[in-house]
Design a protein around this motif. Sequence first.
Motif, PDB file in Angstrom:
ATOM      1  N   PHE A 368       0.805  -1.231   0.000  1.00 11.37           N
ATOM      2  CA  PHE A 368       0.000   0.000   0.000  1.00 11.37           C
ATOM      3  C   PHE A 368       0.834   1.276   0.000  1.00 11.37           C
ATOM      4  CE2 PHE A 368      -2.431  -3.315   2.199  1.00 11.37           C
ATOM      5  CZ  PHE A 368      -3.563  -3.359   1.395  1.00 11.37           C
ATOM      6  N   TYR A 369       2.039   1.181   0.532  1.00  5.93           N
ATOM      7  CA  TYR A 369       2.825   2.409   0.717  1.00  5.93           C
ATOM      8  C   TYR A 369       4.171   2.291   0.017  1.00  5.93           C
ATOM      9  CZ  TYR A 369      -0.827   3.171   4.123  1.00  5.93           C
ATOM     10  OH  TYR A 369      -2.052   3.324   4.707  1.00  5.93           O
ATOM     11  N   ASP A 370       4.504   3.344  -0.788  1.00  6.43           N
ATOM     12  CA  ASP A 370       5.781   3.302  -1.499  1.00  6.43           C
ATOM     13  C   ASP A 370       6.864   3.985  -0.662  1.00  6.43           C
ATOM     14  OD1 ASP A 370       5.392   6.007  -1.757  1.00  6.43           O
ATOM     15  OD2 ASP A 370       4.558   5.860  -3.796  1.00  6.43           O
ATOM     16  N   GLN A 371       8.041   4.051  -1.226  1.00  7.47           N
ATOM     17  CA  GLN A 371       9.188   4.589  -0.484  1.00  7.47           C
ATOM     18  C   GLN A 371       8.953   6.047  -0.054  1.00  7.47           C
ATOM     19  OE1 GLN A 371      12.349   2.950   0.353  1.00  7.47           O
ATOM     20  NE2 GLN A 371      10.989   1.217   0.041  1.00  7.47           N
ATOM     21  N   ASP A 372       8.280   6.809  -0.920  1.00  7.38           N
ATOM     22  CA  ASP A 372       8.007   8.218  -0.558  1.00  7.38           C
ATOM     23  C   ASP A 372       7.104   8.295   0.662  1.00  7.38           C
ATOM     24  OD1 ASP A 372       9.551   9.211  -2.488  1.00  7.38           O
ATOM     25  OD2 ASP A 372       7.908   9.664  -3.913  1.00  7.38           O
ATOM     26  N   ASP A 373       6.071   7.432   0.668  1.00  8.04           N
ATOM     27  CA  ASP A 373       5.168   7.405   1.829  1.00  8.04           C
ATOM     28  C   ASP A 373       5.945   7.066   3.094  1.00  8.04           C
ATOM     29  OD1 ASP A 373       2.787   7.878   0.375  1.00  8.04           O
ATOM     30  OD2 ASP A 373       2.688   5.756  -0.209  1.00  8.04           O
ATOM     31  N   LEU A 374       6.762   6.010   2.976  1.00  3.84           N
ATOM     32  CA  LEU A 374       7.471   5.536   4.166  1.00  3.84           C
ATOM     33  C   LEU A 374       8.491   6.572   4.645  1.00  3.84           C
ATOM     34  CD1 LEU A 374       7.909   1.771   3.161  1.00  3.84           C
ATOM     35  CD2 LEU A 374       6.211   2.757   4.703  1.00  3.84           C
ATOM     36  N   ALA A 375       9.020   7.334   3.691  1.00  6.01           N
ATOM     37  CA  ALA A 375       9.957   8.410   4.077  1.00  6.01           C
ATOM     38  C   ALA A 375       9.208   9.438   4.925  1.00  6.01           C
ATOM     39  CB  ALA A 375      10.553   9.059   2.828  1.00  6.01           C
ATOM     40  N   LYS A 376       7.955   9.671   4.578  1.00  3.91           N
ATOM     41  CA  LYS A 376       7.150  10.620   5.365  1.00  3.91           C
ATOM     42  C   LYS A 376       6.912  10.088   6.779  1.00  3.91           C
ATOM     43  CE  LYS A 376       4.886  12.765   1.451  1.00  3.91           C
ATOM     44  NZ  LYS A 376       3.849  12.416   0.477  1.00  3.91           N
ATOM     45  N   TRP A 377       6.657   8.794   6.880  1.00  4.84           N
ATOM     46  CA  TRP A 377       6.491   8.200   8.216  1.00  4.84           C
ATOM     47  C   TRP A 377       7.748   8.457   9.039  1.00  4.84           C
ATOM     48  CZ3 TRP A 377       4.226   2.540   8.198  1.00  4.84           C
ATOM     49  CH2 TRP A 377       3.092   2.481   7.358  1.00  4.84           C
TER      50      TRP A 377
END
Length: 583
Positions: A368-377
């Motif tokens: 569900f979440y790409d690297q950009d999303d996870l970077a935000k986390w």
Amino acid sequence: MYRSHTCGELRESDINKMVTLSGWVQTIRDKGFVIWVDLRDRYGITQLVFDEDRSFSVLLEQARSLGREFVIQVSGNVIERASKNPNIPTGTIEILVTELIVLNESLLPPFTIEDKTDGGEDIRMKYRYLDIRRNPVKNNLIFRSKVAMEVRKYLSEQGFIEVETPYLIKSTPEGARDFVVPSRMNKGQFYALPQSPQTFKQLLMVGGMDKYFQIVKCFRDEDLRADRQPEFTQIDCEMAFVGQEDILNAFEGLTKHLLKEIKGVDYTNAFPRMTYDDAMATYGNDKPDIRFGMEFGELNAVTQHKDFGVFNKAELVIGIAVPEANSYTRKEIDKLVDWVKRPQVGALGMIYSRCNDDGTYKSSVDKFYDQDDLAKWAGITGAKPGDLICVLSGDKNRVRTQLSALRMELAERLGLRDPEEFAPLWIVDFPLLELDEETGHYHAMHHPFTSPKPGQLGLLDSDPGAVKANAYDLVLNGNEIGGGSIRIHDKDLQSTMFKHLGFTPEEAKAQFGFLMDAFQYGAPPHGGIAFGLDRLVAILGGQETIRDFIAFPKNNSGRDVMIDAPAPIDEEQLKELNLKLDL
Ligand code: ASP
């Protein structure tokens, strides 16, 4: 004269002195031609020697008949010890005994009176008087006495007066059940033991005492959660003509004094402060341990735009960055997931994202979440390469409590809770009222005498849960060590509060008429605080349980297993008290 010196006192400079000591037999070593006895009292251990060359043979025989924990008195000459023991202060000398008197014999103790005993908790509690002879317990009691002494010293120097208040009173509502005591002279009537001296200390302010303190027993009949005692000790304090700032300053002073005198810690900065709301949002807890980070990051905005249903339907998605935990194996993470799912924690599951050393991420929801999303986390939780982000989701209050439990557990596992580091923190702006989810009623979060923040009275009707109080807690290393408030000193406001807490005017008058009466005779503005002495001493002592700092504690069922209390009373007593049992 039973003794000229204690068992911890003699040194090389005392060699050739004739001395008399009294104490308990710790150990006896019989080598045939020579017998050594370790003699113990509160102050230490002194080695006694009896030998064939220098002692009369009857004396050797007498020494041979001694047993562990016999109480003896010896006289003899201080001599230099052949094999010195650098581990104890008296280790360079011994006493060549010339006279031995057995003051009392002892049964064989049911466990060894050594620092590391073979006795389990139950047996030690049953024979607590023997347990107290052991260094770990003895030293804790001495430590506690020192803390109490410093409290008295500091507060008296600041002009506080110690006043005793009664134990046989009428109920004080502090949120627990009362212990009650039947009155023989007043048939059918009962005293309550104080949950705290709250109303009395307020009356002392009306009485003009200005600055009061008391080291005092309080009694609360609650179901005993781990490490609570039905009777415990407070450092109870009250001041007149003060606002919140005055109280915080005065008791920050006391805490700094204790840190300095007891631990040698010079805490010169002002204690940090945090509002209750911030503490709940950042740590999910109103007594956060701030010796380490792992602050909550709110992830709703960066998680609720994808197809992951679990997060989308959650009121709150929050995560923490666990330092240097990206090396946790899959199995270890599974275990962590099981841990948060335990009924005591109650989470439905846990999502994680590993922050790889090369700056990439690997999560359990990569679908569900790409690297950009996870970077935000990572950005929001403050995670660095090497960390592990743990994310929980669900109902706001519940998920905060769950993540707080996980944060504390991980800190424990990672060794981040250093008992010799002290991190005090004031929590301020507590809500005035708290909703009881079972009954749907509001009750006082602190107690009914706490004043609302100025200007917030209007909210009492429209949004009671939003009203903030002039109430504060002092937190040390994740434990609430003190709490208090600025009080209501106006009769009308106090009546309004009682009304909002569900008391009819008649009930309020019956229970607290004395206080409202007093408020009509010139009650000064006042406020105070109470510290839990047992907990404070345990934390300063670098230990977890308060029981180890109480001479005669109760067990988890509220029993004193030594004296076997509580216990039935006989018919005669019941009759005298006009009581009938209905069991
Ligand atoms: N009586 C309060 C308590 O026992 C303390 C206080 O408000 O001073 O928690």
